[in-house]
Design a protein around this motif. Structure first.
Motif, PDB file in Angstrom:
ATOM      1  N   ILE A  24       0.846  -1.203   0.000  1.00  0.00           N
ATOM      2  CA  ILE A  24       0.000   0.000   0.000  1.00  0.00           C
ATOM      3  C   ILE A  24       0.883   1.256   0.000  1.00  0.00           C
ATOM      4  CG2 ILE A  24      -1.726   1.291   1.343  1.00  0.00           C
ATOM      5  CD1 ILE A  24      -2.828  -1.255  -0.061  1.00  0.00           C
ATOM      6  N   ILE A  25       1.968   1.223   0.773  1.00  0.00           N
ATOM      7  CA  ILE A  25       2.893   2.369   0.825  1.00  0.00           C
ATOM      8  C   ILE A  25       3.510   2.607  -0.559  1.00  0.00           C
ATOM      9  CG2 ILE A  25       5.110   3.188   1.742  1.00  0.00           C
ATOM     10  CD1 ILE A  25       4.382   1.650   4.350  1.00  0.00           C
ATOM     11  N   ARG A  26       3.989   1.531  -1.183  1.00  0.00           N
ATOM     12  CA  ARG A  26       4.647   1.685  -2.493  1.00  0.00           C
ATOM     13  C   ARG A  26       3.670   2.176  -3.549  1.00  0.00           C
ATOM     14  NH1 ARG A  26       9.002  -3.284  -3.072  1.00  0.00           N
ATOM     15  NH2 ARG A  26       9.884  -3.066  -0.987  1.00  0.00           N
ATOM     16  N   GLY A  27       2.438   1.680  -3.470  1.00  0.00           N
ATOM     17  CA  GLY A  27       1.416   2.136  -4.422  1.00  0.00           C
ATOM     18  C   GLY A  27       1.181   3.634  -4.280  1.00  0.00           C
ATOM     19  N   GLU A  28       1.130   4.100  -3.034  1.00  0.00           N
ATOM     20  CA  GLU A  28       0.896   5.526  -2.779  1.00  0.00           C
ATOM     21  C   GLU A  28       2.072   6.365  -3.287  1.00  0.00           C
ATOM     22  OE1 GLU A  28      -1.707   7.085  -1.919  1.00  0.00           O
ATOM     23  OE2 GLU A  28      -0.940   9.080  -1.430  1.00  0.00           O
ATOM     24  N   GLY A  33       3.815  10.428  -6.277  1.00  0.00           N
ATOM     25  CA  GLY A  33       5.136  10.997  -6.513  1.00  0.00           C
ATOM     26  C   GLY A  33       5.859  11.363  -5.221  1.00  0.00           C
ATOM     27  N   SER A  34       5.281  11.016  -4.085  1.00  0.00           N
ATOM     28  CA  SER A  34       5.936  11.285  -2.802  1.00  0.00           C
ATOM     29  C   SER A  34       6.952  10.195  -2.495  1.00  0.00           C
ATOM     30  CB  SER A  34       4.901  11.308  -1.667  1.00  0.00           C
ATOM     31  OG  SER A  34       3.867  12.202  -1.953  1.00  0.00           O
ATOM     32  N   GLN A  38       7.993  10.472   3.125  1.00  0.00           N
ATOM     33  CA  GLN A  38       6.906  11.458   3.177  1.00  0.00           C
ATOM     34  C   GLN A  38       5.558  10.788   3.458  1.00  0.00           C
ATOM     35  OE1 GLN A  38       7.644  13.126  -0.711  1.00  0.00           O
ATOM     36  NE2 GLN A  38       8.445  15.045   0.123  1.00  0.00           N
ATOM     37  N   VAL A  39       5.347   9.655   2.801  1.00  0.00           N
ATOM     38  CA  VAL A  39       4.069   8.955   2.974  1.00  0.00           C
ATOM     39  C   VAL A  39       3.941   8.451   4.409  1.00  0.00           C
ATOM     40  CG1 VAL A  39       2.776   6.901   2.266  1.00  0.00           C
ATOM     41  CG2 VAL A  39       3.844   8.344   0.536  1.00  0.00           C
ATOM     42  N   MET A 141       2.220   1.143  14.952  1.00  0.00           N
ATOM     43  CA  MET A 141       0.842   1.632  14.823  1.00  0.00           C
ATOM     44  C   MET A 141       0.628   2.287  13.461  1.00  0.00           C
ATOM     45  SD  MET A 141      -0.388   2.953  18.567  1.00  0.00           S
ATOM     46  CE  MET A 141       1.087   3.478  19.433  1.00  0.00           C
ATOM     47  N   VAL A 142       1.658   2.973  12.968  1.00  0.00           N
ATOM     48  CA  VAL A 142       1.554   3.605  11.646  1.00  0.00           C
ATOM     49  C   VAL A 142       1.415   2.519  10.575  1.00  0.00           C
ATOM     50  CG1 VAL A 142       2.846   4.925   9.912  1.00  0.00           C
ATOM     51  CG2 VAL A 142       2.699   5.766  12.259  1.00  0.00           C
TER      52      VAL A 142
END
Lengths: 295, 244
Positions: A24-28, A33-34, A38-39, A141-142
């Motif tokens: 999910i992080i990589r998709g975002e 473009g962040s 940053q994400v 938690m994040v």
């Protein structure tokens, strides 16, 4: 490319040997473009605001903007403090935190919509009650929040997250499902277990109607957040024990959408059915708006 | 091979987010965001504002704090500013006059038909300029400006928009696009609209990247150009960092 279903995402995670949270992080990152930092930092910001909202209603009673509701989080916090709660530490603190978030929301305080403002108490309550009681790190938690978000993204993609489209099952139901997955992840369960938790929680919320008194995000929303958080914890606990949902998560999402379509408009956030048109609900409407509801 | 990731139509922070002041993402956060954008479109100068409320906004604006949120936005506050609650006293302090006008009868322009949560801002700026802005709150805090001074637009704040009004004649559109080309700005969406029996045309361009005020000045110089408005992309992430 495969469709954005959890069954496909999990296959892709296995192929790439990454976790659901990482996917999910990589998709975002790819989408916005962040950078990864940053994400993750932005999700940390979400956790901070969630934490403030989850505690904002505990030390003193707060009233809603409309004046209809308030003080439940404070009342329940006092009761826990006296050692009176029937529930254990985790569950009782989830209840008070969910009440707090929802009361802060109704009082025009600051919250994180997750997935909506009306259901803003469920994910924070589940993640923070477990996270704090089990001394989980902020980072853990994040990461759990990314798992919750992935679940919410799939529900939004294939069903709906709006009470006006699908009733309360689309808001508090989606939130409970997200929260269950987050808690399983936070406690070290696998992604497959997290999805069983998500499926079990959503199954329990199927059919829940959106019938807010006076059309406001207060009655019954505030208490539904508290019980939504408890649904998430019970579902996560079963999933962590290895209990599986016979109906896979994706199929529960499909069922939720179909049920939402079958709900009449009166029970989809219009404030014209269910609790909103009870004798007391109608009286509240007349007091608040100075005129009887035209049905 | 580069790995690619499925994401569907929601971003991560559409689901967990936005950070906002309650109680409703569409009736409070979206309303504040619309007010903020309307203020920017009115060049950050608002002396007087009438809020015409349509649909659900007209019915439930008081309970959801839609009135406070719209006004707070007009005063420059963000959807997550706790000052939303005190918008009325803040307006008094800043000497901004405001009127809320719930509209329940059909209007000539049919604004009530666009979306259940629609608001029209009639703004008079400090130097007497008048702005007529219509926007919708789409849910989840997302918004869209649908009309600016009578020109239909589609501005969500996510990509920059250029709106021009010019005398209808050959070569003007080519002149505009060549100025954008010089700055390597790609056009994502384009619409030209000429009212019948009118000598002027309106053009609406959705751009893929930010443009500078210099580009606007260049376009302004094109013979036959009457009016150019640039709506810059709105980046809220930076101001989010200021939340304590």
């Amino acid at each position: 490319m495969a469709e954005f279903w959890m069954s496909e995402i999990i296959k892709e995670c296995a192929r790439q040997r990454i976790s659901l949270a990482e996917y999910i992080i990589r998709g975002e990152c790819e989408n916005s473009g962040s950078t990864r930092e940053q994400v993750i930092e932005k999700m940390g910001k979400m956790l901070d605001v969630m934490s403030s909202a989850a505690n904002g209603g505990l030390e003193a009673p707060i009233r809603s903007n409309s004046g209809l509701t308030g003080g439940a989080a404070y009342q329940y916090h006092q009761y826990i403090g006296q050692g009176s709660s029937l529930l254990g530490t985790v569950m009782s603190s989830a209840v008070e935190m969910a009440l707090s978030c929802s009361e802060v929301n109704a009082a025009m305080g600051r919250i994180v919509a997750c997935p909506t403002a009306g259901s803003c108490g469920i994910v924070p309550a589940a993640v923070l009650s477990v996270g704090v009681s089990h001394q989980k790190s902020r980072e853990d938690m994040v990461m759990a929040l990314f798992v919750a978000t992935g679940v919410g993204m799939v529900i939004g993609e294939h069903a709906t997250l709006a009470g006006a489209d699908g009733g309360c099952q689309a808001e508090c139901g989606a939130a409970a499902s997200m929260a269950a997955a987050a808690v399983v992840n936070l406690m070290g369960g696998s992604d497959e277990q997290a999805l069983h938790g998500a499926a079990i929680a959503l199954k329990n919320m199927l059919g829940l109607v959106c019938d807010p008194v006076c059309g406001l995000v207060e009655i019954p929303c505030i208490k539904r957040n508290a019980i939504g958080a408890s649904t998430a914890l019970v579902s996560a606990d079963m999933a962590l024990a290895g209990v599986q949902s016979y109906i896979p998560f994706d199929e529960v999402v499909t069922a939720m959408y179909a049920i939402g379509k079958q709900l009449p408009a009166e029970l989809r956030e219009t404030g014209r059915g269910g609790l909103a048109v009870t004798k007391t609900g109608l009286a509240m409407y007349e007091t608040l708006f100075g005129t009887p509801m035209s049905l | 091979m580069n790995a690619t990731y499925m994401t569907g139509s929601y971003s991560v922070f559409d689901i967990t987010g936005p950070i906002m002041v309650g109680p409703s993402s569409s009736h409070t956060a979206g309303a504040a965001r619309l007010g903020k954008i309307a203020r920017i479109l009115a060049h950050n100068s608002v002396k007087k504002v009438t809020f015409q409320l349509f649909g659900s906004f007209a019915q439930t604006y008081k309970g959801h704090g839609t009135d406070k949120a719209l006004l707070a936005g007009i005063l420059g506050l963000n959807p997550w500013d706790l000052g939303l609650r005190d918008a009325f006293s803040l307006a008094e302090k800043q000497n901004v006059e405001y009127i809320f006008e719930p509209v329940t009868k059909p209007t000539q322009q049919g604004w009530e038909n666009y979306h259940p949560n629609t608001v029209r801002f009639l703004i008079t700026s400090e130097n007497g300029e008048v702005f007529d802005i219509v926007g919708c709150s789409l849910g989840g805090g997302k918004v869209r400006i649908i009309s600016l001074n009578g020109i239909l637009v589609n501005f969500t704040g996510e990509s920059p928009i250029l709106v021009t009004r010019h005398y209808d004649g050959p070569g003007i559109i080519a002149a505009i696009t060549s100025i954008l080309y010089q700055d390597k700005v790609n056009i994502g969406n384009m619409r030209v609209d000429r009212k019948r029996h009118s000598t002027t045309a309106d053009m609406y361009l959705e751009l893929d990247s930010d443009v500078t005020e210099r580009v606007v000045e260049e376009i302004q110089k094109i013979p036959g150009m009457l009016n150019v408005i640039l709506l810059q992309r709105i980046n809220e992430d930076q101001s989010l960092n200021n939340i304590e």
